[in-house]
Design a protein around this motif. Structure first.
Motif, PDB file in Angstrom:
ATOM      1  N   PHE A 111       0.805  -1.219   0.000  1.00 53.55           N
ATOM      2  CA  PHE A 111       0.000   0.000   0.000  1.00 53.55           C
ATOM      3  C   PHE A 111       0.841   1.274   0.000  1.00 53.55           C
ATOM      4  CE2 PHE A 111      -2.731  -3.333   1.703  1.00 53.55           C
ATOM      5  CZ  PHE A 111      -3.858  -3.183   0.916  1.00 53.55           C
ATOM      6  N   ARG A 112       2.012   1.204  -0.624  1.00 51.96           N
ATOM      7  CA  ARG A 112       2.894   2.377  -0.712  1.00 51.96           C
ATOM      8  C   ARG A 112       2.807   2.987  -2.109  1.00 51.96           C
ATOM      9  NH1 ARG A 112       8.040   0.666  -0.348  1.00 51.96           N
ATOM     10  NH2 ARG A 112       7.364  -1.470  -0.651  1.00 51.96           N
ATOM     11  N   LYS A 113       2.385   4.215  -2.167  1.00 53.16           N
ATOM     12  CA  LYS A 113       2.157   4.912  -3.425  1.00 53.16           C
ATOM     13  C   LYS A 113       3.411   5.038  -4.272  1.00 53.16           C
ATOM     14  CE  LYS A 113       0.281   9.305  -5.152  1.00 53.16           C
ATOM     15  NZ  LYS A 113      -0.331  10.603  -4.758  1.00 53.16           N
ATOM     16  N   PHE A 114       4.564   5.239  -3.640  1.00 51.19           N
ATOM     17  CA  PHE A 114       5.792   5.501  -4.386  1.00 51.19           C
ATOM     18  C   PHE A 114       6.760   4.307  -4.383  1.00 51.19           C
ATOM     19  CE2 PHE A 114       4.310   9.747  -3.025  1.00 51.19           C
ATOM     20  CZ  PHE A 114       4.167  10.320  -4.284  1.00 51.19           C
ATOM     21  N   ALA A 115       6.221   3.112  -4.168  1.00 51.08           N
ATOM     22  CA  ALA A 115       7.068   1.916  -4.179  1.00 51.08           C
ATOM     23  C   ALA A 115       7.663   1.692  -5.568  1.00 51.08           C
ATOM     24  CB  ALA A 115       6.246   0.689  -3.771  1.00 51.08           C
ATOM     25  N   VAL A 116       8.928   1.252  -5.593  1.00 49.07           N
ATOM     26  CA  VAL A 116       9.624   0.922  -6.843  1.00 49.07           C
ATOM     27  C   VAL A 116      10.327  -0.413  -6.643  1.00 49.07           C
ATOM     28  CG1 VAL A 116      11.356   1.629  -8.536  1.00 49.07           C
ATOM     29  CG2 VAL A 116      10.022   3.369  -7.338  1.00 49.07           C
ATOM     30  N   SER A 117      10.129  -1.343  -7.582  1.00 51.32           N
ATOM     31  CA  SER A 117      10.771  -2.651  -7.473  1.00 51.32           C
ATOM     32  C   SER A 117      12.149  -2.620  -8.125  1.00 51.32           C
ATOM     33  CB  SER A 117       9.910  -3.723  -8.152  1.00 51.32           C
ATOM     34  OG  SER A 117      10.078  -3.669  -9.562  1.00 51.32           O
ATOM     35  N   PRO A 118      12.984  -3.630  -7.852  1.00 55.28           N
ATOM     36  CA  PRO A 118      14.314  -3.684  -8.479  1.00 55.28           C
ATOM     37  C   PRO A 118      14.266  -3.722 -10.004  1.00 55.28           C
ATOM     38  CG  PRO A 118      14.236  -5.167  -6.601  1.00 55.28           C
ATOM     39  CD  PRO A 118      12.823  -4.690  -6.832  1.00 55.28           C
ATOM     40  N   VAL A 119      13.133  -4.175 -10.583  1.00 57.04           N
ATOM     41  CA  VAL A 119      13.029  -4.213 -12.045  1.00 57.04           C
ATOM     42  C   VAL A 119      12.321  -2.983 -12.598  1.00 57.04           C
ATOM     43  CG1 VAL A 119      13.160  -6.717 -12.180  1.00 57.04           C
ATOM     44  CG2 VAL A 119      10.919  -5.621 -11.937  1.00 57.04           C
ATOM     45  N   GLY A 120      11.988  -2.042 -11.719  1.00 63.48           N
ATOM     46  CA  GLY A 120      11.439  -0.778 -12.175  1.00 63.48           C
ATOM     47  C   GLY A 120       9.935  -0.626 -12.117  1.00 63.48           C
ATOM     48  N   ALA A 121       9.212  -1.646 -11.623  1.00 59.60           N
ATOM     49  CA  ALA A 121       7.757  -1.530 -11.506  1.00 59.60           C
ATOM     50  C   ALA A 121       7.427  -0.445 -10.491  1.00 59.60           C
ATOM     51  CB  ALA A 121       7.161  -2.865 -11.077  1.00 59.60           C
ATOM     52  N   ARG A 122       6.324   0.271 -10.726  1.00 59.08           N
ATOM     53  CA  ARG A 122       6.052   1.472  -9.939  1.00 59.08           C
ATOM     54  C   ARG A 122       4.666   1.503  -9.307  1.00 59.08           C
ATOM     55  NH1 ARG A 122       8.571   6.441 -13.592  1.00 59.08           N
ATOM     56  NH2 ARG A 122      10.616   5.489 -13.941  1.00 59.08           N
ATOM     57  N   ASP A 139       4.422   8.628 -20.637  1.00 58.17           N
ATOM     58  CA  ASP A 139       4.911   9.312 -19.433  1.00 58.17           C
ATOM     59  C   ASP A 139       4.852   8.363 -18.246  1.00 58.17           C
ATOM     60  OD1 ASP A 139       5.579  10.938 -17.349  1.00 58.17           O
ATOM     61  OD2 ASP A 139       4.020  12.439 -17.707  1.00 58.17           O
ATOM     62  N   ALA A 140       5.978   7.675 -17.969  1.00 57.17           N
ATOM     63  CA  ALA A 140       6.009   6.697 -16.884  1.00 57.17           C
ATOM     64  C   ALA A 140       5.881   7.353 -15.518  1.00 57.17           C
ATOM     65  CB  ALA A 140       7.302   5.887 -16.953  1.00 57.17           C
ATOM     66  N   GLY A 141       6.178   8.645 -15.434  1.00 54.78           N
ATOM     67  CA  GLY A 141       6.053   9.343 -14.164  1.00 54.78           C
ATOM     68  C   GLY A 141       4.627   9.356 -13.640  1.00 54.78           C
ATOM     69  N   LYS A 142       3.660   9.230 -14.541  1.00 59.15           N
ATOM     70  CA  LYS A 142       2.254   9.232 -14.143  1.00 59.15           C
ATOM     71  C   LYS A 142       1.874   7.981 -13.358  1.00 59.15           C
ATOM     72  CE  LYS A 142       0.555  12.181 -17.899  1.00 59.15           C
ATOM     73  NZ  LYS A 142      -0.311  12.250 -19.106  1.00 59.15           N
ATOM     74  N   LEU A 143       2.735   6.974 -13.381  1.00 55.17           N
ATOM     75  CA  LEU A 143       2.429   5.749 -12.640  1.00 55.17           C
ATOM     76  C   LEU A 143       2.498   5.957 -11.138  1.00 55.17           C
ATOM     77  CD1 LEU A 143       4.225   3.064 -14.838  1.00 55.17           C
ATOM     78  CD2 LEU A 143       1.775   3.599 -14.744  1.00 55.17           C
ATOM     79  N   PHE A 144       2.987   7.121 -10.697  1.00 52.77           N
ATOM     80  CA  PHE A 144       2.958   7.445  -9.274  1.00 52.77           C
ATOM     81  C   PHE A 144       1.700   8.231  -8.909  1.00 52.77           C
ATOM     82  CE2 PHE A 144       7.725   7.077  -9.646  1.00 52.77           C
ATOM     83  CZ  PHE A 144       7.810   5.900  -8.928  1.00 52.77           C
ATOM     84  N   HIS A 145       0.855   8.526  -9.914  1.00 53.96           N
ATOM     85  CA  HIS A 145      -0.437   9.162  -9.658  1.00 53.96           C
ATOM     86  C   HIS A 145      -1.408   8.055  -9.285  1.00 53.96           C
ATOM     87  CE1 HIS A 145      -4.457  10.612 -10.986  1.00 53.96           C
ATOM     88  NE2 HIS A 145      -4.040  11.726 -10.405  1.00 53.96           N
ATOM     89  N   MET A 146      -2.121   8.231  -8.192  1.00 57.55           N
ATOM     90  CA  MET A 146      -2.933   7.145  -7.640  1.00 57.55           C
ATOM     91  C   MET A 146      -3.910   6.546  -8.651  1.00 57.55           C
ATOM     92  SD  MET A 146      -5.529   7.139  -4.382  1.00 57.55           S
ATOM     93  CE  MET A 146      -6.554   8.458  -5.069  1.00 57.55           C
ATOM     94  N   GLN A 147      -4.786   7.364  -9.239  1.00 56.63           N
ATOM     95  CA  GLN A 147      -5.795   6.801 -10.123  1.00 56.63           C
ATOM     96  C   GLN A 147      -5.177   6.204 -11.378  1.00 56.63           C
ATOM     97  OE1 GLN A 147      -8.945   9.383 -11.518  1.00 56.63           O
ATOM     98  NE2 GLN A 147     -10.093   7.688 -12.395  1.00 56.63           N
ATOM     99  N   THR A 148      -4.140   6.861 -11.908  1.00 56.36           N
ATOM    100  CA  THR A 148      -3.482   6.327 -13.107  1.00 56.36           C
ATOM    101  C   THR A 148      -2.904   4.952 -12.825  1.00 56.36           C
ATOM    102  OG1 THR A 148      -2.955   8.546 -13.902  1.00 56.36           O
ATOM    103  CG2 THR A 148      -1.674   6.719 -14.818  1.00 56.36           C
ATOM    104  N   ASN A 149      -2.221   4.814 -11.692  1.00 57.72           N
ATOM    105  CA  ASN A 149      -1.611   3.534 -11.343  1.00 57.72           C
ATOM    106  C   ASN A 149      -2.663   2.451 -11.152  1.00 57.72           C
ATOM    107  OD1 ASN A 149      -0.519   1.507  -9.135  1.00 57.72           O
ATOM    108  ND2 ASN A 149       1.249   2.366 -10.196  1.00 57.72           N
ATOM    109  N   LEU A 150      -3.716   2.770 -10.410  1.00 53.19           N
ATOM    110  CA  LEU A 150      -4.749   1.778 -10.155  1.00 53.19           C
ATOM    111  C   LEU A 150      -5.498   1.417 -11.430  1.00 53.19           C
ATOM    112  CD1 LEU A 150      -6.091   3.131  -6.750  1.00 53.19           C
ATOM    113  CD2 LEU A 150      -4.588   1.174  -7.112  1.00 53.19           C
TER     114      LEU A 150
END
Length: 204
Positions: A111-122, A139-150
Motif C-alpha cells: 500500500f505504498r504509493k511511491f514503491a519501486v521494485s528492483p526491475v522498475g515496476a512502480r 509518461d512513466a512518471g504518471k504511474l505514481f499518480h494514484m488513479q493512473t496507477n490503479l
C-alpha cells in the motif's frame, strides 16, 4: 517484507523499494492494444454510481470495513477514503473482485504509493513503465499518480485474466512475471482473505 534500504527510503519519504516482480512485455494484437489504450485513456473521475439506495449503503459498509483495516497504513481519513474509493471504482470498472485487487496491492507494494521494485515496476500495483509506452502516452512518471496507477493495474490484470480465460492463478502469474509458479499467486490469495467483505452482513 521491506529490505533495510527500502525501509530507510520509505522513512525518508522517497520512493520505497518493492520486492515484487514485473509484467513481461509481449506483442499485442492491434485490436487488443486499441482496447487497452481506450480502457486507460478514459479519465472519468472515480465517482461511484449506485443503482439503488441499498447498493450505496452496501458500498458505505465496505468503505467503513476496509477503512478500519487500512487505518495503520494510511492514518489520514481523507487519504484512506480517496484510495479506497478509487480502488473500488477501478476494480468494478475492470470487472475485478475488489478483494483480489486489495490483496494484490498488499503483496506488490504494501500500500505504498511511491514503491519501486528492483526491475522498475512502480506504484501501488507495481506497473512496469513499458505499459505507458504500449497503451499510454509514454509518461512513466504518471504511474505514481494514484488513479493512473490503479487504472493501469486493473486494466492489465483484466487483460491477463482474459488471456488466461478466467484462470486467476495463471493471470496473477502473468502479472508478476512468474506464470506457472505458485509463490506469488498463493501470496495474493492469502492477502485477499484479509479484504473479503461479506455483503450478507446487515447492521444491527
Amino acid at each position: 517484507m521491506l529490505s533495510v534500504p527500502g525501509a530507510c527510503a520509505a522513512w525518508l519519504g522517497v520512493p520505497g523499494v518493492a520486492l515484487a516482480g514485473g509484467q513481461l512485455e509481449e506483442p499485442l494484437m492491434d485490436s487488443v492494444r486499441t482496447a487497452l489504450t481506450s480502457a486507460v485513456s478514459n479519465q472519468a473521475p472515480p465517482e461511484p454510481l449506485f443503482s439503488s439506495t441499498e447498493a450505496r449503503i452496501m458500498y458505505l459498509r465496505w468503505l467503513g470495513t476496509m477503512s478500519d483495516k487500512l487505518r495503520k497504513r494510511k492514518p489520514e481519513w481523507e487519504v484512506r477514503r480517496d484510495f479506497l474509493q478509487t480502488v473500488w471504482y477501478e476494480s468494478k470498472r475492470a470487472g475485478l473482485d475488489t478483494s483480489l485487487v486489495m490483496g494484490l496491492i498488499q503483496v506488490e507494494s504494501a500500500f505504498r504509493k511511491f514503491a519501486v521494485s528492483p526491475v522498475g515496476a512502480r506504484g501501488y500495483m507495481q506497473v512496469m513503465p513499458f505499459w505507458t509506452r504500449v497503451i499510454g502516452d509514454g509518461d512513466a512518471g504518471k504511474l505514481f499518480h494514484m488513479q493512473t496507477n490503479l487504472r493501469f493495474g486493473c486494466v492489465i490484470l483484466r487483460h491477463y485474466l482474459d488471456r488466461e480465460k478466467g484462470d486467476v492463478y495463471m493471470a496473477l502469474g502473468r502479472y508478476n512475471g512468474s506464470r506457472g509458479k505458485a509463490p506469488y499467486p498463493n501470496a495474493v490469495f492469502a492477502a485477499q482473505r484479509n479484504f473479503v467483505f461479506d455483503e450478507k452482513v446487515t447492521s444491527a
